[in-house]
Design a protein around this motif. Structure first.
Motif, short mmCIF file in Angstrom:
data_model
loop_
_atom_site.label_atom_id
_atom_site.label_comp_id
_atom_site.label_asym_id
_atom_site.label_seq_id
_atom_site.Cartn_x
_atom_site.Cartn_y
_atom_site.Cartn_z
N ASN A 303 3.04 12.52 -3.29
CA ASN A 303 3.94 11.39 -3.32
C ASN A 303 3.61 10.49 -4.50
OD1 ASN A 303 6.26 10.67 -1.81
ND2 ASN A 303 5.06 10.82 0.08
N CYS A 304 4.53 9.58 -4.83
CA CYS A 304 4.28 8.61 -5.89
C CYS A 304 3.63 7.38 -5.27
CB CYS A 304 5.59 8.23 -6.58
SG CYS A 304 6.36 9.60 -7.47
N GLU A 305 2.41 7.10 -5.69
CA GLU A 305 1.66 5.98 -5.15
C GLU A 305 1.58 4.86 -6.19
OE1 GLU A 305 0.77 5.86 -2.12
OE2 GLU A 305 1.08 7.95 -1.55
N PRO A 306 1.62 3.58 -5.73
CA PRO A 306 1.56 2.46 -6.67
C PRO A 306 0.22 2.39 -7.39
CG PRO A 306 1.41 1.68 -4.41
CD PRO A 306 1.75 3.14 -4.34
N ILE A 307 0.22 1.80 -8.57
CA ILE A 307 -0.98 1.67 -9.39
C ILE A 307 -1.43 0.21 -9.40
CG2 ILE A 307 -1.97 1.99 -11.69
CD1 ILE A 307 0.26 4.03 -12.23
N CYS A 308 -2.68 -0.03 -9.08
CA CYS A 308 -3.29 -1.35 -9.17
C CYS A 308 -4.48 -1.28 -10.12
CB CYS A 308 -3.75 -1.85 -7.80
SG CYS A 308 -2.39 -2.27 -6.68
N GLU A 309 -4.56 -2.26 -11.03
CA GLU A 309 -5.63 -2.23 -12.02
C GLU A 309 -6.98 -2.58 -11.39
OE1 GLU A 309 -4.61 -4.74 -15.26
OE2 GLU A 309 -2.88 -3.51 -15.88
N ARG A 310 -6.98 -3.45 -10.37
CA ARG A 310 -8.25 -3.85 -9.75
C ARG A 310 -8.46 -3.14 -8.43
NH1 ARG A 310 -8.39 -7.71 -5.69
NH2 ARG A 310 -6.38 -8.64 -5.10
N ASP A 311 -9.70 -3.08 -7.97
CA ASP A 311 -10.04 -2.48 -6.68
C ASP A 311 -9.53 -3.38 -5.57
OD1 ASP A 311 -11.09 -1.05 -4.63
OD2 ASP A 311 -13.18 -1.58 -5.02
N GLU A 320 1.96 -2.09 -3.74
CA GLU A 320 3.01 -2.14 -4.75
C GLU A 320 2.34 -2.15 -6.11
OE1 GLU A 320 5.63 -5.40 -4.23
OE2 GLU A 320 6.59 -4.57 -2.42
N PRO A 321 3.07 -1.78 -7.17
CA PRO A 321 2.46 -1.80 -8.50
C PRO A 321 1.83 -3.16 -8.80
CG PRO A 321 4.57 -0.70 -8.60
CD PRO A 321 4.45 -1.27 -7.22
N GLY A 322 0.50 -3.16 -9.01
CA GLY A 322 -0.22 -4.39 -9.35
C GLY A 322 -0.44 -5.33 -8.19
N ALA A 323 -0.15 -4.90 -6.95
CA ALA A 323 -0.26 -5.79 -5.78
C ALA A 323 -1.08 -5.12 -4.68
CB ALA A 323 1.12 -6.17 -5.27
N CYS A 324 -2.25 -5.73 -4.37
CA CYS A 324 -3.07 -5.23 -3.28
C CYS A 324 -2.60 -5.82 -1.95
CB CYS A 324 -4.54 -5.61 -3.50
SG CYS A 324 -5.33 -4.74 -4.88
N GLY A 325 -2.84 -5.11 -0.87
CA GLY A 325 -2.49 -5.58 0.47
C GLY A 325 -3.47 -5.06 1.49
N CYS A 326 -3.19 -5.32 2.74
CA CYS A 326 -4.09 -4.94 3.83
C CYS A 326 -3.66 -3.61 4.43
CB CYS A 326 -4.09 -6.02 4.90
SG CYS A 326 -4.51 -7.67 4.25
N ILE A 337 -8.29 -11.57 -0.25
CA ILE A 337 -8.90 -10.34 0.22
C ILE A 337 -8.52 -10.13 1.68
CG2 ILE A 337 -10.83 -10.39 -1.41
CD1 ILE A 337 -12.55 -11.52 0.85
N CYS A 338 -8.57 -8.89 2.13
CA CYS A 338 -8.18 -8.55 3.50
C CYS A 338 -9.41 -8.42 4.39
CB CYS A 338 -7.38 -7.26 3.52
SG CYS A 338 -5.81 -7.35 2.63
N ASP A 339 -9.29 -8.92 5.63
CA ASP A 339 -10.38 -8.71 6.58
C ASP A 339 -10.09 -7.48 7.43
OD1 ASP A 339 -8.46 -9.42 8.42
OD2 ASP A 339 -9.33 -11.36 8.92
N GLN A 340 -10.97 -7.17 8.37
CA GLN A 340 -10.84 -5.96 9.17
C GLN A 340 -9.60 -5.96 10.06
OE1 GLN A 340 -14.50 -5.53 11.36
NE2 GLN A 340 -15.63 -4.74 9.59
N SER A 341 -9.13 -7.15 10.45
CA SER A 341 -7.96 -7.24 11.33
C SER A 341 -6.66 -7.13 10.56
CB SER A 341 -8.00 -8.55 12.12
OG SER A 341 -7.89 -9.66 11.23
N GLY A 342 -6.72 -7.10 9.23
CA GLY A 342 -5.51 -6.98 8.43
C GLY A 342 -4.94 -8.31 8.00
#
Length: 396
Positions: A303-311, A320-326, A337-342
């Motif tokens: 599949n096509c997965e979004p690219i994020c420059e940072r971890d 999403e491209p350039g967007a981290c989430g939980c 940053i995301c915690d364990q509960s999301g």
């Protein structure tokens, strides 16, 4: 970006056409190319330099998920691009120019010669075309399958005889005359000429690629239709009258388009488009099993997965491209940053608002930034679907 993709697509179409011409295993349908063959609308070659207009699905030009492309073709579902006309190919020295193609009459595409027009190859001085269509050296430089004497004549090797027409190169000699549509390629061995295939019962018979459908193959890629069937414009296959485009397919009846393997019928274009199954999310299927990812995505794990420059961290994921989430809640968490509960945990002094961590006093600035407001509206709908939307059954 759209112009660049159009040039790349045109080059791919023309390159694929050469490969498809060599494919002798197609059973039905017209000679279509890997990305799809769609109606050429010929322009004046004298004005456009042997270039023609071609219609391809507008979806091939989509670069962002959820943003449809409105094509400039015969309908909004088609896009016109410029390609080389039939019998011409892109120049190796100037990709913007279309030059004559002699590949069908000369295996080396008129090497050691000049292709004056489609399938018209003239050899340079001291070269001559042999039985395969290649331009080979002549005496005093060399003599194919022979030796040159000082007086410029050619002495053939054993098993070869001087070509009766040119007397400048040596042909293989077969003790018995070869059959109809056959040629002697090596001493004592006859094979079918180009465009014919050996059959046990009837010898060398013409080959039509693909199959003629409702017709008979009477010559290399030349079909004669049965009564009641005909060839549509720019097609060689005998089909029924069709009310749909049925590109990359075969019209069995007026409303029945039978797609080739690897293609799926598309209602918008009334044609058969490449099928990638379920392995082309966030991308466009441009050939059977070949997926072109949208901008900001790369092909990973079917599949096509979004690219994020940072971890995105242990509990995070690039959503999403350039967007981290939980991972757990699929909530976008820009600047946090995301915690364990999301949940999205923001730095001190900032609060999570829809998809980002933002200072409260800057919320009013968003009200006047229409581009940001539209983006946030899209994100708000996305967050709704991620959080509780899956619990609803929507009706259109």
């Amino acid at each position: 970006m759209l112009l660049t993709w159009a040039i790349l697509l045109a080059a791919a179409l023309e390159s694929a056409s050469c490969q498809d011409a060599k494919n002798t295993e197609q059973l039905f349908g017209d000679i279509y190319y890997e990305i799809g063959s769609f109606s050429l609308r010929y322009s004046d070659p004298s004005e456009r330099g042997n270039k023609c207009l071609r219609e391809v699905p507008a979806r091939y030009f989509q670069t962002t998920p959820g943003v449809p492309i409105h094509g400039n073709g015969s309908t909004v579902h088609w896009q016109r691009i410029e390609v080389c006309c039939e019998g011409y190919v892109r120049s190796r020295h100037d990709p913007d120019q279309c030059v004559p193609d002699c590949s069908t009459v000369s295996p080396s595409n008129c090497r050691n010669g000049f292709c004056r027009a489609p399938n018209e190859c003239d050899c340079f001085a001291e070269f001559v075309r042999n039985e395969r269509g290649e331009c080979v050296h002549t005496c005093p430089i060399a003599c194919e399958h022979g030796r040159c004497y000082l007086n410029g004549t050619c002495q053939c090797d054993p098993g070869y005889i001087l070509d009766a027409e040119t007397r400048k190169f040596c042909r293989a000699k077969c003790p018995r005359n070869c059959g109809t549509h056959q040629i002697c390629v090596t001493p004592g061995i006859c094979v079918c000429v180009e465009g014919y295939k050996m059959t046990p019962e009837m010898g060398c018979q013409p080959v039509c690629t693909p199959d003629c459908g409702h017709g008979k193959c009477v010559g290399p890629n030349r079909c004669e239709c049965f009564q009641g069937y005909h060839k549509r414009p720019m097609r060689k296959v005998c089909e029924a009258d069709c009310y749909v485009s049925c590109e990359n397919g075969f019209c069995e009846s007026r409303n029945n388009c039978q797609c080739r393997d690897g293609y799926k019928y598309d209602v918008d274009t009334t044609s058969c488009l490449p099928d990638c199954g379920d392995s082309c999310g966030n991308g466009i299927c441009i050939a059977p099993g070949v997926c072109k990812c949208f901008e900001g995505y790369e092909y990973r794990e079917l599949n096509c997965e979004p690219i994020c420059e940072r971890d995105c961290g242990h509990n995070g994921k690039c959503l999403e491209p350039g967007a981290c989430g939980c991972k757990q809640t699929q909530l976008i968490c820009r600047g946090g940053i995301c915690d364990q509960s999301g949940r999205c945990i923001c730095p001190i002094g900032r609060s999570h608002f829809i998809d980002r961590c933002i200072e409260v006093q800057k919320l009013t600035e968003l009200e006047t930034d229409y581009e940001q407001v539209e983006h946030l509206n899209l994100q708000l709908r996305r967050e709704f679907r991620a959080l509780i939307g899956r619990h609803f059954q929507f009706k259109h």
